[in-house]
Design a protein around this motif. Structure first.
Motif, short mmCIF file in Angstrom:
data_model
loop_
_atom_site.label_atom_id
_atom_site.label_comp_id
_atom_site.label_asym_id
_atom_site.label_seq_id
_atom_site.Cartn_x
_atom_site.Cartn_y
_atom_site.Cartn_z
N GLN A 142 0.82 -1.22 0.00
CA GLN A 142 0.00 0.00 0.00
C GLN A 142 0.85 1.28 0.00
N PRO A 143 1.79 1.39 -0.94
CA PRO A 143 2.64 2.60 -0.96
C PRO A 143 1.95 3.73 -1.71
N ARG A 144 2.60 4.88 -1.74
CA ARG A 144 2.21 5.91 -2.69
C ARG A 144 2.89 5.49 -3.98
N VAL A 145 2.18 5.66 -5.10
CA VAL A 145 2.67 5.05 -6.34
C VAL A 145 2.89 6.10 -7.44
N ALA A 146 4.01 5.94 -8.15
CA ALA A 146 4.23 6.74 -9.37
C ALA A 146 4.23 5.77 -10.53
N VAL A 147 3.40 6.05 -11.53
CA VAL A 147 3.34 5.15 -12.69
C VAL A 147 4.16 5.74 -13.82
N LEU A 148 5.13 4.96 -14.30
CA LEU A 148 5.94 5.41 -15.44
C LEU A 148 5.35 4.84 -16.72
N SER A 149 5.22 5.68 -17.71
CA SER A 149 4.65 5.20 -18.97
C SER A 149 5.74 4.60 -19.85
N HIS A 179 6.61 5.80 -22.43
CA HIS A 179 7.34 6.94 -23.00
C HIS A 179 8.28 7.55 -21.96
N HIS A 180 8.51 6.81 -20.87
CA HIS A 180 9.48 7.18 -19.83
C HIS A 180 9.08 8.43 -19.06
N LYS A 181 7.78 8.73 -19.03
CA LYS A 181 7.28 9.89 -18.28
C LYS A 181 6.40 9.40 -17.13
N ILE A 182 6.21 10.29 -16.15
CA ILE A 182 5.28 9.94 -15.08
C ILE A 182 3.85 10.12 -15.61
N GLU A 183 3.08 9.06 -15.53
CA GLU A 183 1.68 9.13 -16.00
C GLU A 183 0.77 9.63 -14.88
N LYS A 184 1.03 9.11 -13.67
CA LYS A 184 0.16 9.50 -12.56
C LYS A 184 0.86 9.17 -11.25
N ILE A 185 0.62 10.00 -10.24
CA ILE A 185 1.11 9.70 -8.89
C ILE A 185 -0.11 9.69 -7.99
N GLY A 186 -0.23 8.68 -7.15
CA GLY A 186 -1.40 8.63 -6.27
C GLY A 186 -1.28 7.54 -5.23
N THR A 187 -2.33 7.36 -4.47
CA THR A 187 -2.31 6.29 -3.48
C THR A 187 -2.51 4.95 -4.19
N THR A 188 -2.25 3.87 -3.48
CA THR A 188 -2.42 2.54 -4.08
C THR A 188 -3.85 2.39 -4.60
N GLN A 189 -4.82 2.81 -3.79
CA GLN A 189 -6.24 2.69 -4.18
C GLN A 189 -6.50 3.44 -5.49
N GLU A 190 -5.99 4.68 -5.54
CA GLU A 190 -6.24 5.49 -6.75
C GLU A 190 -5.63 4.84 -7.99
N ILE A 191 -4.43 4.31 -7.82
CA ILE A 191 -3.73 3.75 -8.99
C ILE A 191 -4.34 2.40 -9.39
N LEU A 192 -4.50 1.52 -8.42
CA LEU A 192 -4.97 0.17 -8.77
C LEU A 192 -6.43 0.14 -9.23
N SER A 193 -7.16 1.19 -8.90
CA SER A 193 -8.54 1.19 -9.38
C SER A 193 -8.68 1.88 -10.74
N ASP A 194 -7.58 2.47 -11.21
CA ASP A 194 -7.62 3.12 -12.52
C ASP A 194 -7.23 2.10 -13.61
N ILE A 195 -8.23 1.30 -13.98
CA ILE A 195 -7.96 0.19 -14.90
C ILE A 195 -7.46 0.71 -16.25
N GLU A 196 -8.05 1.79 -16.70
CA GLU A 196 -7.67 2.34 -18.00
C GLU A 196 -6.17 2.71 -18.01
N LEU A 197 -5.72 3.29 -16.89
CA LEU A 197 -4.30 3.68 -16.75
C LEU A 197 -3.40 2.43 -16.76
#
Lengths: 269, 309
Positions: free
Chosen positions: A211-218, A220-238
């Motif tokens: 349950q960390p804070r998460v940064a998603v790298l695309s 294209h080597h860029k940050i796509e999104k930073i958020g809580t585990t809940q926010e990231i794992l529930s963003d299926i499209e991302l």
């Protein structure tokens, strides 16, 4: 909590056409668990190399406890010692990380470099070996170990230094299920003890557990999104877009069908 | 679980932030030096693959034509004895470099460094009167009298002769031109295309396979060395005793050797598993196009013109 680590518009490329990290910015607070997730080749390892001062950004800046991490600042013996002691880095490939003749030498190396006396270093090494269940390997040359054993020794060699910040590249790589559970528990306890933990992984299961804070790298080597585990794992499209999950075929008896993985927060079956 | 964790891990070390950065000094410069060299090598490899895929004149030409161009021109460079003819070739090659969008200064830097060591320094003694007879234009050393050493006759004046200087100049220009030509082809042709083109020229399979594997292996090895030295850099910031350092470095050399050996066994196993029986079948899909024919014609004309001059 104060920011222990700060990255501002960091860009790194091997050659102008081989961009590894593009305009990445984030900060990590002291005592937090932070995960950098992304598919293969998105630049997770390069980012950890940059954070640990092994590589230096082409543009942008990195600071650790408000001190710039640059080639120049790390040339200062006192700051280099302070930085290396404070930040432990476990490589993805333990083979590259182990360089001492035996497992015991490997565990003693860090504390002795820090100036600990031999007895303290030995006590630390013994305690770590017992915890990681590698005491039977202590006189074994590191190249004679299995993949999982090497990984445990690599983790142990960093833990004996008791760093404030622990960087771990693909913590689950080459570990059996029992050791994985043990490592997750260990990371949770170390974090509770005040250590900052930064992991790079594409295992969403690990993210779900820690349950960390998460940064998603695309890709294209860029940050796509930073958020809580809940926010990231529930963003299926991302997750689909960044190749972290994809539809897969599987069987239920004779019935074959396909769907997205179902063992995370967004459980859908 | 918590009681399994050593107590020292559950408390933070007191590490005061250095108030003032000490004087800049490198305790273990060899680690940084090695890392710099390895990174540069890897970067050069990437750059070669980048320049060979950019949109310049030679990049558009089929590798087989370029290899033919390389072989014929190398022969011509070595046959031609006149310095002006060599200078025309140098001019022609320079224009090809520019038309192929290569970084001319970078490439010529490398060529001049290599040609200085493998051309000029090796050939320089030939300019002296003890090797090439002739009229001395620059005296370097003067003895009281001539000397006889074994079968060698050493004159009283040792210096550079006009004829010797001419021989060195001719050979040096030949070395520069040969290197330029080789760099030109290497920087404008992807490595796999070169190998496939050599296969067309009936170079033995085993030889090509060894070159391909060696090239690939050097890159893998460079990456391994880089990772290894990164690991050293992370945990080795204090000077240690020479004996300890020797142990660690020796350990790393053994590790890299073992890794290479294992890699060799794995690769050979993988080749056997995929039906390798001593023959390599490279597939050359690209067809000769009009551009290739035009370049071939241009190169033949250039060849002829330079020869006639």
């Amino acid at each position: 909590m104060d920011d222990i680590l700060k990255l501002d518009n960091v860009t790194y490329h091997y050659t102008p056409k081989h961009i590894a990290i593009s305009d990445v910015s984030f900060s990590v607070k002291q005592g937090e668990i932070f995960a950098i997730i992304g598919s293969n080749g998105c630049g997770k390892t390069t980012l950890l190399h940059l954070i640990s001062g092994l590589l230096f950004p082409y543009s942008g800046s990195i600071s650790f406890k408000n001190q710039a991490i640059t080639e120049q600042t790390l040339k200062s013996a006192s700051f280099n010692k302070y930085f290396r002691e404070s930040l432990g880095y476990v490589f993805q490939n333990p083979d590259s990380q182990l360089f001492c003749p035996t497992v015991l030498d490997e565990l003693l190396f860090g504390p002795l470099q820090m100036g600990k006396d031999k007895q303290t270093a030995l006590d630390r090494a013994n305690a770590i070996m017992e915890m990681l269940n590698i005491d039977c390997l202590k006189d074994r040359p590191t190249y004679m170990l299995s993949g999982g054993e090497k990984k445990r020794v690599a983790i142990g060699s960093v833990l004996t230094m008791n760093p404030d910040v622990l960087l771990i590249d693909e913590p689950m790589g080459a570990l059996d299920p029992k050791t994985r559970s043990f490592l997750i528990e260990l990371l949770i306890h170390l974090n509770k003890a005040g250590k900052t933990i930064i992991i790079a992984t594409h295992h969403l299961e690990l993210v779900d557990h820690l349950q960390p804070r998460v940064a998603v790298l695309s890709e294209h080597h860029k940050i796509e999104k930073i958020g809580t585990t809940q926010e990231i794992l529930s963003d299926i499209e991302l997750l689909v877009r960044t190749n972290l999950i994809s539809e897969h075929w599987h069987k239920h008896g004779d019935k074959v069908h396909k769907h997205l993985p179902s063992n995370f927060l967004f459980h859908k079956h | 679980m918590k009681d399994q964790i050593p107590s020292f891990l559950l408390v933070s070390e007191t590490r005061p932030l250095p108030l003032k950065h000490q004087r800049i000094r490198q305790q273990l410069p060899f680690i940084d030096r090695t890392l710099r060299k390895v990174s540069l090598f890897i970067k050069t490899g990437y750059l070669q693959s980048e320049t060979s895929s950019s949109k310049g004149l030679l990049q558009k030409i089929d590798a087989r034509i370029k290899i033919l161009f390389l072989v014929c021109f190398i022969i011509q460079i070595n046959i031609l004895q006149q310095i002006p003819a060599q200078l025309y070739i140098a001019g022609f090659l320079l224009s090809l470099c520019i038309l192929s969008c290569l970084k001319v200064i970078d490439i010529y830097n490398k060529i001049l460094i290599l040609s200085f060591f493998f051309g000029f320094l090796v050939l320089a003694p030939a300019s002296l009167n003890v090797v090439t007879n002739g009229k001395i234009i620059l005296t370097i050393f003067h003895f009281q009298e001539t000397k006889q050493f074994w079968i060698y006759h050493i004159p009283a004046d040792i210096g550079i002769t006009k004829e010797g200087a001419l021989v060195v100049a001719k050979l040096y220009v030949k070395v520069v031109n040969s290197l330029t030509l080789t760099f030109l082809i290497l920087y404008t042709t992807p490595f796999n295309e070169i190998i496939k083109a050599l296969k067309v020229f009936k170079i033995p399979d085993m030889f090509l396979l060894i070159i391909t594997m060696t090239y690939k292996f050097i890159f893998i090895l460079a990456h391994t060395v880089q990772e290894t030295y990164f690991a050293l850099k992370l945990r080795w910031w204090k000077k240690v005793k020479n004996s300890e350092a020797d142990k660690i470095i020796a350990g790393r050399i053994v590790y890299i050797f073992r890794k290479s050996w294992n890699r060799y066994e794995e690769v050979y196993g993988a080749m056997i598993a995929r039906g390798f029986s001593g023959h390599v079948n490279f597939c050359y899909l690209r067809k000769i196009r009009t551009t290739d024919i035009c370049f071939l014609a241009l190169f033949l004309i250039a060849n002829l013109v330079i020869y006639l001059i």
